[in-house]
Design a protein around this motif. Sequence first.
Motif, PDB file in Angstrom:
ATOM      1  N   VAL A   1       0.833  -1.204   0.000  1.00  0.00           N
ATOM      2  CA  VAL A   1       0.000   0.000   0.000  1.00  0.00           C
ATOM      3  C   VAL A   1       0.866   1.253   0.000  1.00  0.00           C
ATOM      4  N   ILE A   2       1.939   1.210   0.788  1.00  0.00           N
ATOM      5  CA  ILE A   2       2.804   2.374   0.938  1.00  0.00           C
ATOM      6  C   ILE A   2       4.038   2.194   0.070  1.00  0.00           C
ATOM      7  N   SER A   3       4.304   3.169  -0.763  1.00  0.00           N
ATOM      8  CA  SER A   3       5.453   3.079  -1.662  1.00  0.00           C
ATOM      9  C   SER A   3       6.088   4.452  -1.788  1.00  0.00           C
ATOM     10  N   GLU A   4       6.865   4.633  -2.821  1.00  0.00           N
ATOM     11  CA  GLU A   4       7.528   5.914  -3.051  1.00  0.00           C
ATOM     12  C   GLU A   4       6.496   7.039  -3.057  1.00  0.00           C
ATOM     13  N   PRO A   5       6.794   8.175  -2.421  1.00  0.00           N
ATOM     14  CA  PRO A   5       5.843   9.274  -2.383  1.00  0.00           C
ATOM     15  C   PRO A   5       5.450   9.744  -3.785  1.00  0.00           C
ATOM     16  N   VAL A   6       4.216  10.203  -3.893  1.00  0.00           N
ATOM     17  CA  VAL A   6       3.683  10.681  -5.159  1.00  0.00           C
ATOM     18  C   VAL A   6       3.390  12.170  -5.044  1.00  0.00           C
ATOM     19  N   TYR A   7       3.784  12.933  -6.051  1.00  0.00           N
ATOM     20  CA  TYR A   7       3.387  14.336  -6.136  1.00  0.00           C
ATOM     21  C   TYR A   7       2.078  14.408  -6.910  1.00  0.00           C
ATOM     22  N   TYR A   8       1.017  14.836  -6.221  1.00  0.00           N
ATOM     23  CA  TYR A   8      -0.250  15.063  -6.898  1.00  0.00           C
ATOM     24  C   TYR A   8      -0.234  16.478  -7.462  1.00  0.00           C
ATOM     25  N   VAL A   9      -0.546  16.607  -8.757  1.00  0.00           N
ATOM     26  CA  VAL A   9      -0.459  17.910  -9.412  1.00  0.00           C
ATOM     27  C   VAL A   9      -1.788  18.253 -10.070  1.00  0.00           C
ATOM     28  N   ASP A  10      -2.027  19.556 -10.205  1.00  0.00           N
ATOM     29  CA  ASP A  10      -3.268  20.020 -10.822  1.00  0.00           C
ATOM     30  C   ASP A  10      -3.135  20.217 -12.322  1.00  0.00           C
ATOM     31  N   TYR A  11      -1.916  20.494 -12.776  1.00  0.00           N
ATOM     32  CA  TYR A  11      -1.683  20.686 -14.209  1.00  0.00           C
ATOM     33  C   TYR A  11      -0.359  20.042 -14.604  1.00  0.00           C
ATOM     34  N   ILE A  12      -0.321  19.505 -15.813  1.00  0.00           N
ATOM     35  CA  ILE A  12       0.910  19.016 -16.419  1.00  0.00           C
ATOM     36  C   ILE A  12       1.112  19.800 -17.713  1.00  0.00           C
ATOM     37  N   TRP A  13       2.239  20.505 -17.786  1.00  0.00           N
ATOM     38  CA  TRP A  13       2.524  21.333 -18.947  1.00  0.00           C
ATOM     39  C   TRP A  13       3.876  20.968 -19.539  1.00  0.00           C
ATOM     40  N   ASP A  14       3.988  21.028 -20.843  1.00  0.00           N
ATOM     41  CA  ASP A  14       5.294  21.085 -21.478  1.00  0.00           C
ATOM     42  C   ASP A  14       5.842  22.488 -21.237  1.00  0.00           C
ATOM     43  N   SER A  15       7.154  22.636 -21.224  1.00  0.00           N
ATOM     44  CA  SER A  15       7.750  23.945 -20.909  1.00  0.00           C
ATOM     45  C   SER A  15       7.287  25.041 -21.867  1.00  0.00           C
ATOM     46  N   ASN A  16       6.898  24.669 -23.082  1.00  0.00           N
ATOM     47  CA  ASN A  16       6.411  25.658 -24.046  1.00  0.00           C
ATOM     48  C   ASN A  16       4.914  25.906 -23.935  1.00  0.00           C
ATOM     49  N   GLU A  17       4.248  25.210 -22.989  1.00  0.00           N
ATOM     50  CA  GLU A  17       2.797  25.334 -22.847  1.00  0.00           C
ATOM     51  C   GLU A  17       2.388  25.854 -21.472  1.00  0.00           C
ATOM     52  N   VAL A  18       3.360  26.326 -20.701  1.00  0.00           N
ATOM     53  CA  VAL A  18       3.060  26.827 -19.361  1.00  0.00           C
ATOM     54  C   VAL A  18       2.022  27.945 -19.450  1.00  0.00           C
ATOM     55  N   ASP A  19       0.991  27.867 -18.596  1.00  0.00           N
ATOM     56  CA  ASP A  19      -0.126  28.813 -18.639  1.00  0.00           C
ATOM     57  C   ASP A  19       0.063  29.883 -17.561  1.00  0.00           C
ATOM     58  N   ALA A  20       0.434  31.095 -17.996  1.00  0.00           N
ATOM     59  CA  ALA A  20       0.703  32.184 -17.055  1.00  0.00           C
ATOM     60  C   ALA A  20      -0.528  32.552 -16.236  1.00  0.00           C
ATOM     61  N   ASN A  21      -1.705  32.553 -16.870  1.00  0.00           N
ATOM     62  CA  ASN A  21      -2.933  32.921 -16.154  1.00  0.00           C
ATOM     63  C   ASN A  21      -3.274  31.901 -15.071  1.00  0.00           C
ATOM     64  N   LYS A  22      -3.041  30.624 -15.357  1.00  0.00           N
ATOM     65  CA  LYS A  22      -3.308  29.595 -14.353  1.00  0.00           C
ATOM     66  C   LYS A  22      -2.336  29.729 -13.176  1.00  0.00           C
ATOM     67  N   ILE A  23      -1.090  30.086 -13.464  1.00  0.00           N
ATOM     68  CA  ILE A  23      -0.114  30.289 -12.379  1.00  0.00           C
ATOM     69  C   ILE A  23      -0.587  31.401 -11.450  1.00  0.00           C
ATOM     70  N   ILE A  24      -1.005  32.523 -12.007  1.00  0.00           N
ATOM     71  CA  ILE A  24      -1.496  33.636 -11.186  1.00  0.00           C
ATOM     72  C   ILE A  24      -2.749  33.209 -10.430  1.00  0.00           C
ATOM     73  N   GLY A  25      -3.639  32.472 -11.113  1.00  0.00           N
ATOM     74  CA  GLY A  25      -4.869  32.018 -10.454  1.00  0.00           C
ATOM     75  C   GLY A  25      -4.584  31.140  -9.246  1.00  0.00           C
ATOM     76  N   ILE A  26      -3.635  30.225  -9.386  1.00  0.00           N
ATOM     77  CA  ILE A  26      -3.273  29.354  -8.260  1.00  0.00           C
ATOM     78  C   ILE A  26      -2.560  30.149  -7.171  1.00  0.00           C
ATOM     79  N   ALA A  27      -1.713  31.085  -7.575  1.00  0.00           N
ATOM     80  CA  ALA A  27      -0.993  31.908  -6.588  1.00  0.00           C
ATOM     81  C   ALA A  27      -1.952  32.727  -5.735  1.00  0.00           C
TER      82      ALA A  27
END
Length: 587
Positions: A458-484
């Motif tokens: 049941v317990i294994s390597e820790p997992v990072y749960y993320v809300d968005y997955i972006w390629d470096s060329n697809e980073v969404d500036a508005n979403k960053i501000i919204g989350i901030a």
Amino acid sequence: MRIKLYAETDNNLSARSQVLLNRGLPPEMLSKYINSTFENDVNEPELLGVDNLECGRQMLVKHIENEDDILVVVDSDADGFTASATFINYMNKAYPTAHIVYYIHDGKEHGLSDCVDKALNFNMVVLPDASSNDYDYHKQLKENGADVLVLDHHEAEKVSEYACVINNQLCDYPNKALSGVGVVWQFCRYLDKCNNTSYANQFLDLVATGLMADMMSLLSIETKTLIFEGYKEENIRNPFIYEMILKNNFSLNKPDYAPSKDNNLFITPMGAAFFISPFINAIVRSGKPEEKEIVFKSMLVEEAFEEIPSTKRGHKFGEMERVVDQALRVCTNVKNRQTKSIDAGTIKLNQLIQEKDLLKDNVLLFLLKKGEVDKNIAGLMATKLVNQYQKPVCILTKVNEFEYAGSARGYGDIDFKKMCAEAGAIYAEGHAQAFGLSIDIRKVEEFMTYLNKELDGVISEPVYYVDYIWDSNEVDANKIIGIANLNDYWGKDISRSYVFVKNIEVDDNTFTIMKSNTLKYSTPAADIIQFKGGDDEIEKFSNGKYKINAVCKCNKNEWNGQIKPQLIMVDYEIAKEEEKDIFDWGF
């Protein structure tokens, strides 16, 4: 590094809506949650049971009219301190002739376990945030002629027949994520209704602090609303809370904790969780009796501003200071003292892990002799070890010939308290992931065999749960501000948001070494900042071309009136050329 996307991304949703839905808020409740108001979303106190509320009111009135001393037992945590302070502050306002006496536990005891003999000297005993299951003590007090009023939120098998019990877990009250201070406050609201007064809402900052300290779920609309109301600037009235905010003003306004402008908060829930609650809990766990009393007094409006002899280092003879000023200094000293004890105890426990090969099990179980570690901070050490080893931890000390007792902390989404109970614990009482635990010395092997089996795989390597997955060329500036801008929402069950950025180009054009080994990685939409970069990273990235994948927090960088999106690196890995698709990584 393992990454998991909470849910499929809906690009039509705002960042706030996406994050809240990802944390489990039902879609049909989204608008109501975001736009909640005190008038519409705080339950009426009568839902706690009119008969119970009226029973408690009549008890109080009878003993006030009889001029009896009323004992308030202050429970041993931040919720207990704020619950008792709310009750006493309210009584001083609404019933100024009431004779209130309070008792603070010497250690981290709860309920009547260490003070029933003292309670037998009173005609009425009030127990905020505790004692729902003290059935035998209630009977003893009742047979001695005392009335007992329990204002609590902890689970219990039944309602005590020898006490007036007001408990949101033992009735049809719809919000089970209301802590002891919330139950006390609702009782005070009922008294206001009966007396045509309006004192209870003067203590909303205490309510918010107790709810946050006891880790009540922010997914509950009522709980979220009470916390937001309590931390509005106009509602910060408690002397201790107000002075703690001023003292920690610099830290509370750092990007991770600063309130947004949307909700008119003076302090964020997470700010309180880091810069107020831990100091109260440090006093409870590690403070001397006189230190506990001075801090509790600073929460009482009628006592906080009294002038008392100064205890400042180097003070002049006869120099005086306010109770609240002394309390703030005492809190800081005790917190520092506690930190040293935790560090020393954790070093010892890490040595035991190596000596006894404890990592072979799915649970870190420490069976200690009396005095090996400070039992009052066992829970804090357990939490530290959970974070270090990513598995549940039990720190137990031998209390008699047949029993080990102490603190347990779970890991992940497992109801570890329930699992320990099923494993044969003598008792497992508290919250699902943080509770007191006792086991039979003769059944340790059986206990561990059950847990190892249930947790296997049941317990294994820790997992990072993320809300968005972006390629470096697809980073969404508005979403960053919204989350901030979501700092107001972080808390229990609404964890801080992370995003995952793939294929970040690292070369002479995108990689910059700044002051204090701060590293900057540039993408078209936002810079990624890594604090305290290592010498090996600086050497590697300064002399070659790489692609990295990074887990990041969202931030906004404000300078000269301009706001720019920014990502703060939490973790990273070197991207492998053969990894073409994220699903190849086992997400």
